[in-house]
Design an enzyme around this catalytic site. Sequence first.
Site, PDB file in Angstrom:
ATOM      1  N   GLY A 162      -5.972   4.309  11.023  1.00 55.21           N
ATOM      2  CA  GLY A 162      -4.860   4.337  10.225  1.00 55.21           C
ATOM      3  C   GLY A 162      -4.645   5.606   9.530  1.00 55.21           C
ATOM      4  N   TYR A 163      -3.923   5.337   8.455  1.00 51.41           N
ATOM      5  CA  TYR A 163      -3.437   6.590   7.598  1.00 51.41           C
ATOM      6  C   TYR A 163      -4.761   7.121   6.630  1.00 51.41           C
ATOM      7  CZ  TYR A 163      -1.285   9.294   3.727  1.00 51.41           C
ATOM      8  OH  TYR A 163      -0.931  10.204   2.664  1.00 51.41           O
ATOM      9  N   ILE A 164      -5.323   6.350   6.074  1.00 49.33           N
ATOM     10  CA  ILE A 164      -6.462   6.814   5.125  1.00 49.33           C
ATOM     11  C   ILE A 164      -7.781   6.882   5.865  1.00 49.33           C
ATOM     12  CG2 ILE A 164      -7.691   6.533   3.018  1.00 49.33           C
ATOM     13  CD1 ILE A 164      -5.065   4.584   1.976  1.00 49.33           C
ATOM     14  N   ASP A 195     -10.489  -0.730  15.148  1.00 50.33           N
ATOM     15  CA  ASP A 195      -9.291  -0.911  15.159  1.00 50.33           C
ATOM     16  C   ASP A 195      -8.597  -1.577  15.969  1.00 50.33           C
ATOM     17  OD1 ASP A 195      -6.323  -0.217  14.309  1.00 50.33           O
ATOM     18  OD2 ASP A 195      -7.397   1.312  12.882  1.00 50.33           O
ATOM     19  N   ASN A 196      -7.581  -2.642  15.669  1.00 48.18           N
ATOM     20  CA  ASN A 196      -6.891  -3.265  16.677  1.00 48.18           C
ATOM     21  C   ASN A 196      -5.532  -2.538  16.778  1.00 48.18           C
ATOM     22  OD1 ASN A 196      -5.373  -3.704  14.535  1.00 48.18           O
ATOM     23  ND2 ASN A 196      -5.658  -5.804  14.564  1.00 48.18           N
ATOM     24  N   SER A 218      -2.885  -2.224  15.402  1.00 45.80           N
ATOM     25  CA  SER A 218      -1.837  -2.939  15.129  1.00 45.80           C
ATOM     26  C   SER A 218      -0.850  -2.442  14.418  1.00 45.80           C
ATOM     27  CB  SER A 218      -2.149  -4.243  14.238  1.00 45.80           C
ATOM     28  OG  SER A 218      -2.780  -3.985  13.072  1.00 45.80           O
ATOM     29  N   ASN A 219      -1.471  -1.245  13.759  1.00 48.93           N
ATOM     30  CA  ASN A 219      -0.516  -0.199  12.690  1.00 48.93           C
ATOM     31  C   ASN A 219      -0.811   1.106  12.909  1.00 48.93           C
ATOM     32  OD1 ASN A 219       1.968  -0.033  11.086  1.00 48.93           O
ATOM     33  ND2 ASN A 219       0.284   0.187   9.225  1.00 48.93           N
ATOM     34  N   SER A 221      -6.763  -1.648  -4.135  1.00 45.53           N
ATOM     35  CA  SER A 221      -5.490  -1.067  -4.627  1.00 45.53           C
ATOM     36  C   SER A 221      -5.022  -1.332  -6.137  1.00 45.53           C
ATOM     37  CB  SER A 221      -4.226  -1.679  -3.795  1.00 45.53           C
ATOM     38  OG  SER A 221      -3.143  -1.346  -4.253  1.00 45.53           O
ATOM     39  N   TYR A 261       0.464  -9.502  -0.936  1.00 49.17           N
ATOM     40  CA  TYR A 261      -0.424  -8.604  -0.241  1.00 49.17           C
ATOM     41  C   TYR A 261      -1.538  -8.345  -1.484  1.00 49.17           C
ATOM     42  CZ  TYR A 261      -1.895  -3.642  -0.059  1.00 49.17           C
ATOM     43  OH  TYR A 261      -2.611  -2.456  -0.247  1.00 49.17           O
ATOM     44  N   LYS A 276      -5.593  -8.655  -1.970  1.00 50.00           N
ATOM     45  CA  LYS A 276      -6.848  -7.582  -2.385  1.00 50.00           C
ATOM     46  C   LYS A 276      -7.750  -8.218  -3.671  1.00 50.00           C
ATOM     47  CE  LYS A 276      -5.689  -4.235   0.158  1.00 50.00           C
ATOM     48  NZ  LYS A 276      -6.820  -3.813   1.280  1.00 50.00           N
TER      49      LYS A 276
HETATM   50  P1  NAD Z   1      -3.095   1.833   7.657  1.00 51.53           P
HETATM   51  O1  NAD Z   1      -1.866   0.589   8.032  1.00 51.53           O
HETATM   52  O2  NAD Z   1      -2.505   3.055   8.251  1.00 51.53           O
HETATM   53  O3  NAD Z   1      -4.256   1.306   8.398  1.00 51.53           O
HETATM   54  C1  NAD Z   1      -4.842   0.245   8.572  1.00 51.53           C
HETATM   55  C2  NAD Z   1      -5.298   0.314   9.762  1.00 51.53           C
HETATM   56  O4  NAD Z   1      -6.103  -1.095   9.782  1.00 51.53           O
HETATM   57  C3  NAD Z   1      -4.522   0.277  10.896  1.00 51.53           C
HETATM   58  O5  NAD Z   1      -5.106   1.371  11.769  1.00 51.53           O
HETATM   59  C4  NAD Z   1      -4.503  -0.947  11.627  1.00 51.53           C
HETATM   60  O6  NAD Z   1      -4.400  -1.211  12.802  1.00 51.53           O
HETATM   61  C5  NAD Z   1      -5.794  -1.450  11.145  1.00 51.53           C
HETATM   62  N1  NAD Z   1      -5.912  -2.997  11.199  1.00 51.53           N
HETATM   63  C6  NAD Z   1      -5.381  -3.792  10.454  1.00 51.53           C
HETATM   64  N2  NAD Z   1      -5.727  -5.137  10.553  1.00 51.53           N
HETATM   65  C7  NAD Z   1      -6.679  -5.124  11.541  1.00 51.53           C
HETATM   66  C8  NAD Z   1      -7.574  -5.967  12.040  1.00 51.53           C
HETATM   67  N3  NAD Z   1      -7.296  -7.372  11.597  1.00 51.53           N
HETATM   68  N4  NAD Z   1      -8.456  -5.648  12.913  1.00 51.53           N
HETATM   69  C9  NAD Z   1      -8.864  -4.223  13.140  1.00 51.53           C
HETATM   70  N5  NAD Z   1      -7.686  -3.396  12.498  1.00 51.53           N
HETATM   71  C10 NAD Z   1      -6.968  -3.699  11.803  1.00 51.53           C
HETATM   72  O7  NAD Z   1      -3.001   1.736   6.221  1.00 51.53           O
HETATM   73  P2  NAD Z   1      -3.586   2.649   5.074  1.00 51.53           P
HETATM   74  O8  NAD Z   1      -2.451   3.166   4.388  1.00 51.53           O
HETATM   75  O9  NAD Z   1      -4.456   3.672   5.939  1.00 51.53           O
HETATM   76  O10 NAD Z   1      -4.340   1.587   4.253  1.00 51.53           O
HETATM   77  C11 NAD Z   1      -6.020   1.478   4.413  1.00 51.53           C
HETATM   78  C12 NAD Z   1      -6.096   0.587   3.530  1.00 51.53           C
HETATM   79  O11 NAD Z   1      -6.049   0.882   2.092  1.00 51.53           O
HETATM   80  C13 NAD Z   1      -5.419  -0.815   3.622  1.00 51.53           C
HETATM   81  O12 NAD Z   1      -6.569  -2.103   3.461  1.00 51.53           O
HETATM   82  C14 NAD Z   1      -4.478  -0.896   2.609  1.00 51.53           C
HETATM   83  O13 NAD Z   1      -4.273  -2.029   2.200  1.00 51.53           O
HETATM   84  C15 NAD Z   1      -5.444  -0.112   1.436  1.00 51.53           C
HETATM   85  N6  NAD Z   1      -4.382   0.568   0.508  1.00 51.53           N
HETATM   86  C16 NAD Z   1      -3.524   1.360   1.123  1.00 51.53           C
HETATM   87  C17 NAD Z   1      -2.443   2.027   0.248  1.00 51.53           C
HETATM   88  C18 NAD Z   1      -1.324   2.862   0.561  1.00 51.53           C
HETATM   89  O14 NAD Z   1      -0.507   3.219  -0.077  1.00 51.53           O
HETATM   90  N7  NAD Z   1      -1.581   3.519   1.740  1.00 51.53           N
HETATM   91  C19 NAD Z   1      -2.568   1.796  -1.257  1.00 51.53           C
HETATM   92  C20 NAD Z   1      -3.640   0.831  -1.629  1.00 51.53           C
HETATM   93  C21 NAD Z   1      -4.548   0.253  -0.919  1.00 51.53           C
HETATM   94  N1  UFG Z   2      11.112   4.634  -4.628  1.00 53.82           N
HETATM   95  C1  UFG Z   2      12.357   4.779  -4.738  1.00 53.82           C
HETATM   96  N2  UFG Z   2      12.750   5.164  -3.254  1.00 53.82           N
HETATM   97  C2  UFG Z   2      12.136   4.484  -2.244  1.00 53.82           C
HETATM   98  C3  UFG Z   2      10.748   4.201  -2.451  1.00 53.82           C
HETATM   99  C4  UFG Z   2      10.286   4.357  -3.532  1.00 53.82           C
HETATM  100  O1  UFG Z   2      12.902   5.256  -5.515  1.00 53.82           O
HETATM  101  O2  UFG Z   2      12.892   4.600  -1.210  1.00 53.82           O
HETATM  102  C5  UFG Z   2      10.155   4.718  -6.002  1.00 53.82           C
HETATM  103  C6  UFG Z   2       9.921   3.328  -6.351  1.00 53.82           C
HETATM  104  O3  UFG Z   2      10.737   2.182  -7.191  1.00 53.82           O
HETATM  105  C7  UFG Z   2       8.445   3.690  -7.319  1.00 53.82           C
HETATM  106  C8  UFG Z   2       8.064   5.004  -6.639  1.00 53.82           C
HETATM  107  O4  UFG Z   2       9.323   5.133  -6.131  1.00 53.82           O
HETATM  108  O5  UFG Z   2       8.957   3.812  -8.588  1.00 53.82           O
HETATM  109  C9  UFG Z   2       6.916   4.666  -5.871  1.00 53.82           C
HETATM  110  O6  UFG Z   2       6.932   3.621  -4.894  1.00 53.82           O
HETATM  111  P1  UFG Z   2       6.251   3.543  -3.504  1.00 53.82           P
HETATM  112  O7  UFG Z   2       6.975   2.310  -2.905  1.00 53.82           O
HETATM  113  O8  UFG Z   2       5.942   4.689  -2.968  1.00 53.82           O
HETATM  114  O9  UFG Z   2       4.908   3.048  -4.120  1.00 53.82           O
HETATM  115  P2  UFG Z   2       4.450   1.724  -5.059  1.00 53.82           P
HETATM  116  O10 UFG Z   2       4.014   2.282  -6.290  1.00 53.82           O
HETATM  117  O11 UFG Z   2       5.607   0.697  -5.150  1.00 53.82           O
HETATM  118  O12 UFG Z   2       3.246   0.900  -4.089  1.00 53.82           O
HETATM  119  C10 UFG Z   2       2.343   1.627  -3.680  1.00 53.82           C
HETATM  120  C11 UFG Z   2       1.910   0.677  -2.360  1.00 53.82           C
HETATM  121  C12 UFG Z   2       1.489  -0.409  -2.776  1.00 53.82           C
HETATM  122  C13 UFG Z   2       0.281  -0.460  -3.549  1.00 53.82           C
HETATM  123  C14 UFG Z   2       0.673   0.499  -5.041  1.00 53.82           C
HETATM  124  C15 UFG Z   2      -0.389   0.711  -5.868  1.00 53.82           C
HETATM  125  O13 UFG Z   2       3.021   0.800  -1.497  1.00 53.82           O
HETATM  126  O14 UFG Z   2       1.033  -1.155  -1.513  1.00 53.82           O
HETATM  127  O15 UFG Z   2       1.140   1.662  -4.526  1.00 53.82           O
HETATM  128  O16 UFG Z   2      -1.584   1.267  -5.222  1.00 53.82           O
HETATM  129  F1  UFG Z   2      -0.273  -1.517  -3.940  1.00 53.82           F
END
Ligand code: NAD
Ligand code: UFG
Length: 344
Positions: free
Chosen positions: A10-12, A31-32, A34-35, A124, A148, A152
């Site tokens: 995934g991304y991070i 990783d499965n 799925s995303n 998160s 969601y 967490k």
């Molecule tokens: P992402 O979706 O890019 O990565 C998550 C990965 O987990 C994906 O590759 C997906 O295929 C895999 N996955 C999901 N369910 C699975 C399962 N049951 N078994 C095996 N693999 C599985 O998301 P990301 O942005 O890289 O986020 C990584 C983690 O950080 C997540 O737990 C997410 O909730 C958390 N997080 C992300 C953000 C954000 O804004 N990106 C913010 C706070 C927390």
């Molecule tokens: N925003 C817009 N237009 C868009 C998308 C977002 O104006 O099309 C604004 C939102 O209202 C917010 C800011 O941009 O003020 C950031 O929004 P994001 O959707 O990028 O991020 P959030 O802070 O809402 O949420 C993110 C993740 C959550 C996580 C949270 C804290 O999506 O999963 O950060 O880590 F929980």
Amino acid sequence: MNILITGGAGYIGSHTCVELLNAGYNIVVVDNLSNSSQLSLHRVRKITGKDFLFYKADIRDKNALETIFHDNQIGAVIHFAGLKAVGESVSMPLKYYQNNVAGTVTLCEVMEKHGVFHLVFSSSATVYGEQECVPVNEDSTLHATNPYGRTKLMIEDILRDLSNSDSNWSVALLRYFNPVGAHESGRIGEDPNGLPNNLVPYITQVAVGKLSELQVFGSDYPTADGTGVRDYIHVVDLAVGHIKALDKVLFSKGINAYNLGTGNGYSVLEMVHAFEEVIGRPIPYRLCVRRPGDIAISYADVRKAKLELGWEATKGINEMCKDSWRWQVENPNGYKEKYSEKMK
Ligand code: NAD
Ligand code: UFG
């Protein structure tokens, strides 16, 4: 010793794999997909010049996890695997509780069985809910506002119970603020499925012409320009934070939460203008009503991570925008349409 990375495609996760390999760690990824796409891992190998094992498996599949732990000397786990779309979690809560919560329980059961007690978990800032005062620190009241976020919070509670029950456990709960940006190579980055939910991928898709205009959700918040304020953190800084947390859990016991953010808040319009500077042209946007469930201001108190992990973010919003833009321009369709790229 190998570090198991769940959700490493995934991304991070993929950015963290790069930093771990560059720092000399051996990794195994599960990783499965799925995303995500396996292509991200192919590119991790290209960027680092290093190889590692990948298992396409679901963390809820106990037998698959058993095999991974049996066949590889796993010393610690960095656990990214999870679903993360807030809106989808509201309409499909069971999918989220099953995947995120049940998946983590299965992972911990297998870890315990194999005597692996070092865990870094992707939490998160969403666990803080509506923040009463900013910057928010790790001792603030926890309160999730959607399924969601509750996954967490539940996982944090489960890991706290586990640590209390057995002093062998050593756990870091990393509370990410808003991860953005991409690797400077332009080879790995965020690849949202369909319409992006988050601000930065939305902006870059408008800028590249895939979407017509950004909707700015709310211009009447109690902030300097009326738009929402967030703590955007470069994904490579975030990845490095995981290495610092890993070093901490490998050499200590107990459970600790850490905010991973920059400590600075930027409004939606400030982000739009930062992108305009990088791209060199205006980004069309329209001021709209607030998005339900959004909070006005969120940014981190980052002192604990600096003090206890020796980590702090180093990259500013200009770098975040530049790197997000490079990824978008060089991969207009993310990892899609690139399946011809030679995979090992
Ligand atoms: P992402 O979706 O890019 O990565 C998550 C990965 O987990 C994906 O590759 C997906 O295929 C895999 N996955 C999901 N369910 C699975 C399962 N049951 N078994 C095996 N693999 C599985 O998301 P990301 O942005 O890289 O986020 C990584 C983690 O950080 C997540 O737990 C997410 O909730 C958390 N997080 C992300 C953000 C954000 O804004 N990106 C913010 C706070 C927390
Ligand atoms: N925003 C817009 N237009 C868009 C998308 C977002 O104006 O099309 C604004 C939102 O209202 C917010 C800011 O941009 O003020 C950031 O929004 P994001 O959707 O990028 O991020 P959030 O802070 O809402 O949420 C993110 C993740 C959550 C996580 C949270 C804290 O999506 O999963 O950060 O880590 F929980």
